[in-house]
Write a protein that holds these residues in place. Sequence first.
Motif, PDB file in Angstrom:
ATOM      1  N   HIS A  50     -63.922  79.159  46.832  1.00 48.10           N
ATOM      2  CA  HIS A  50     -63.723  78.464  47.941  1.00 48.10           C
ATOM      3  C   HIS A  50     -64.583  79.421  48.259  1.00 48.10           C
ATOM      4  CE1 HIS A  50     -59.530  78.450  45.770  1.00 48.10           C
ATOM      5  NE2 HIS A  50     -59.123  77.979  47.503  1.00 48.10           N
ATOM      6  N   GLN A  51     -65.571  80.210  47.593  1.00 51.83           N
ATOM      7  CA  GLN A  51     -66.980  81.231  48.746  1.00 51.83           C
ATOM      8  C   GLN A  51     -67.701  80.303  47.939  1.00 51.83           C
ATOM      9  OE1 GLN A  51     -65.972  83.814  50.442  1.00 51.83           O
ATOM     10  NE2 GLN A  51     -63.894  83.418  49.704  1.00 51.83           N
ATOM     11  N   TRP A  52     -68.355  79.688  47.620  1.00 53.30           N
ATOM     12  CA  TRP A  52     -69.506  78.629  46.964  1.00 53.30           C
ATOM     13  C   TRP A  52     -69.628  78.220  47.997  1.00 53.30           C
ATOM     14  CZ3 TRP A  52     -71.038  77.125  41.567  1.00 53.30           C
ATOM     15  CH2 TRP A  52     -71.050  78.023  40.709  1.00 53.30           C
ATOM     16  N   ASN A  53     -69.342  77.954  48.845  1.00 51.96           N
ATOM     17  CA  ASN A  53     -70.093  77.384  50.245  1.00 51.96           C
ATOM     18  C   ASN A  53     -70.559  78.068  51.009  1.00 51.96           C
ATOM     19  OD1 ASN A  53     -67.624  78.621  51.231  1.00 51.96           O
ATOM     20  ND2 ASN A  53     -67.095  77.581  52.968  1.00 51.96           N
ATOM     21  N   GLN A  54     -70.400  79.508  51.048  1.00 52.85           N
ATOM     22  CA  GLN A  54     -71.387  80.315  51.182  1.00 52.85           C
ATOM     23  C   GLN A  54     -73.126  80.338  50.878  1.00 52.85           C
ATOM     24  OE1 GLN A  54     -70.263  84.256  52.809  1.00 52.85           O
ATOM     25  NE2 GLN A  54     -67.968  83.921  51.150  1.00 52.85           N
ATOM     26  N   TRP A  55     -73.185  79.892  49.393  1.00 55.13           N
ATOM     27  CA  TRP A  55     -73.841  80.007  48.573  1.00 55.13           C
ATOM     28  C   TRP A  55     -75.152  78.957  47.737  1.00 55.13           C
ATOM     29  CZ3 TRP A  55     -74.549  80.071  43.480  1.00 55.13           C
ATOM     30  CH2 TRP A  55     -72.484  80.255  42.791  1.00 55.13           C
ATOM     31  N   SER A  56     -73.972  77.826  47.995  1.00 54.26           N
ATOM     32  CA  SER A  56     -74.245  77.206  46.425  1.00 54.26           C
ATOM     33  C   SER A  56     -75.337  76.216  46.927  1.00 54.26           C
ATOM     34  CB  SER A  56     -73.429  75.803  46.141  1.00 54.26           C
ATOM     35  OG  SER A  56     -73.369  74.725  45.544  1.00 54.26           O
ATOM     36  N   PRO A  57     -76.206  76.029  45.585  1.00 53.65           N
ATOM     37  CA  PRO A  57     -77.641  75.703  46.776  1.00 53.65           C
ATOM     38  C   PRO A  57     -77.232  73.557  47.408  1.00 53.65           C
ATOM     39  CG  PRO A  57     -77.756  75.871  44.359  1.00 53.65           C
ATOM     40  CD  PRO A  57     -76.708  76.430  44.988  1.00 53.65           C
ATOM     41  N   TRP A  58     -76.251  73.114  46.415  1.00 57.26           N
ATOM     42  CA  TRP A  58     -75.595  72.027  46.543  1.00 57.26           C
ATOM     43  C   TRP A  58     -74.765  71.338  47.092  1.00 57.26           C
ATOM     44  CZ3 TRP A  58     -75.262  74.270  41.246  1.00 57.26           C
ATOM     45  CH2 TRP A  58     -76.452  74.114  40.652  1.00 57.26           C
ATOM     46  N   ASP A  59     -74.231  72.770  47.992  1.00 62.24           N
ATOM     47  CA  ASP A  59     -73.120  72.571  48.780  1.00 62.24           C
ATOM     48  C   ASP A  59     -73.623  71.833  50.323  1.00 62.24           C
ATOM     49  OD1 ASP A  59     -69.680  73.253  48.245  1.00 62.24           O
ATOM     50  OD2 ASP A  59     -70.714  73.849  50.202  1.00 62.24           O
ATOM     51  N   GLN A  60     -74.682  72.104  50.376  1.00 61.46           N
ATOM     52  CA  GLN A  60     -74.493  71.409  51.396  1.00 61.46           C
ATOM     53  C   GLN A  60     -75.733  69.838  51.237  1.00 61.46           C
ATOM     54  OE1 GLN A  60     -73.075  73.500  54.885  1.00 61.46           O
ATOM     55  NE2 GLN A  60     -72.702  74.699  53.344  1.00 61.46           N
ATOM     56  N   LEU A  61     -75.858  69.539  50.647  1.00 59.95           N
ATOM     57  CA  LEU A  61     -76.411  68.824  50.354  1.00 59.95           C
ATOM     58  C   LEU A  61     -75.968  66.833  51.062  1.00 59.95           C
ATOM     59  CD1 LEU A  61     -77.497  69.157  46.608  1.00 59.95           C
ATOM     60  CD2 LEU A  61     -79.144  69.001  48.697  1.00 59.95           C
ATOM     61  N   ASP A  62     -74.349  67.495  51.140  1.00 59.05           N
ATOM     62  CA  ASP A  62     -73.707  65.936  51.310  1.00 59.05           C
ATOM     63  C   ASP A  62     -72.534  66.312  52.887  1.00 59.05           C
ATOM     64  OD1 ASP A  62     -71.648  63.936  52.412  1.00 59.05           O
ATOM     65  OD2 ASP A  62     -71.627  63.498  50.317  1.00 59.05           O
ATOM     66  N   PRO A  63     -72.989  66.492  53.877  1.00 57.85           N
ATOM     67  CA  PRO A  63     -71.519  67.107  55.008  1.00 57.85           C
ATOM     68  C   PRO A  63     -70.597  66.333  54.673  1.00 57.85           C
ATOM     69  CG  PRO A  63     -73.283  65.568  55.811  1.00 57.85           C
ATOM     70  CD  PRO A  63     -73.881  65.749  54.553  1.00 57.85           C
ATOM     71  N   ASN A  64     -70.326  65.496  54.143  1.00 58.57           N
ATOM     72  CA  ASN A  64     -68.767  64.357  53.315  1.00 58.57           C
ATOM     73  C   ASN A  64     -68.496  64.345  52.642  1.00 58.57           C
ATOM     74  OD1 ASN A  64     -69.118  63.449  56.366  1.00 58.57           O
ATOM     75  ND2 ASN A  64     -71.017  61.580  55.883  1.00 58.57           N
ATOM     76  N   MET A  65     -69.263  65.312  52.156  1.00 62.79           N
ATOM     77  CA  MET A  65     -68.719  65.749  49.722  1.00 62.79           C
ATOM     78  C   MET A  65     -66.859  66.332  49.960  1.00 62.79           C
ATOM     79  SD  MET A  65     -70.023  67.831  47.719  1.00 62.79           S
ATOM     80  CE  MET A  65     -69.698  69.914  47.848  1.00 62.79           C
ATOM     81  N   LYS A  66     -66.541  65.712  49.389  1.00 62.29           N
ATOM     82  CA  LYS A  66     -65.133  65.427  49.144  1.00 62.29           C
ATOM     83  C   LYS A  66     -64.353  67.360  48.237  1.00 62.29           C
ATOM     84  CE  LYS A  66     -63.366  60.963  50.565  1.00 62.29           C
ATOM     85  NZ  LYS A  66     -62.547  60.447  50.289  1.00 62.29           N
ATOM     86  N   ARG A  67     -63.701  67.699  48.157  1.00 63.93           N
ATOM     87  CA  ARG A  67     -63.354  69.077  47.458  1.00 63.93           C
ATOM     88  C   ARG A  67     -62.261  68.714  47.400  1.00 63.93           C
ATOM     89  NH1 ARG A  67     -66.943  70.274  51.272  1.00 63.93           N
ATOM     90  NH2 ARG A  67     -68.912  70.740  51.385  1.00 63.93           N
ATOM     91  N   THR A  68     -62.271  69.164  45.940  1.00 63.41           N
ATOM     92  CA  THR A  68     -60.669  69.931  45.448  1.00 63.41           C
ATOM     93  C   THR A  68     -60.402  71.398  44.991  1.00 63.41           C
ATOM     94  OG1 THR A  68     -60.964  68.115  44.061  1.00 63.41           O
ATOM     95  CG2 THR A  68     -59.640  67.455  45.927  1.00 63.41           C
TER      96      THR A  68
END
Length: 204
Positions: A50-68
């Motif tokens: 749940h904390q990876w959105n703060q630092w993952s280099p790939w998390d911001q590449l797609d604002p519509n990415m679906k996460r589970t």
Amino acid sequence: MLKKISMGVVAALVLFAGFVATRPDTFTVTRSATVPGSPDIAFGLVNDFHQWNQWSPWDQLDPNMKRTFGGAESGVGATYGWTGNDDVGEGQMTIQEASANESIRVKLEFIKPFASTSTTHFTFKPASDGTSVTWTMTGDHNFISKAMCLFMDMDKMVGKDFEKGLASMKTAAQAEATKRAEAEAARKAAAEAATAPAVAAPTP
């Protein structure tokens, strides 16, 4: 003439396939950086998906990415799946091992744009100015990935993302370290105020 050309093409393909087959069967990409704060801060940023959105280099590449998120809330057994655009593809990660504030091993499975499985390993060691974090990815090459590596440098390509992620981890760790320092300062101030002798009111 056409027959000779066809034979030449076939021979070239055979030679190319033979050369590809000689390429390494495995790969390793690793990067290190020193992040602010004690090891438990950086460890917490990785150990909880749940904390990876703060630092993952790939998390911001797609604002519509679906996460589970599934399995454990954090640590061993926690899973994180994603589905997004061509930049992020589709896949899942599973934390397989976690030694508190020391190391984490994650199984990384890509489904799209191509199927592959690799292992990412994080280590955390105290440093004079924070925590030394090392991020390593290892895996096996199939024929296609061997051929692709003839035209692209995987270490530079993936390593650049690792460097970006570690830089973002520095920012997230600094924010958490500052938050903790402020909370500790407030706690000490409150404790000192509670134990300070009462000031007598002046007599008229």
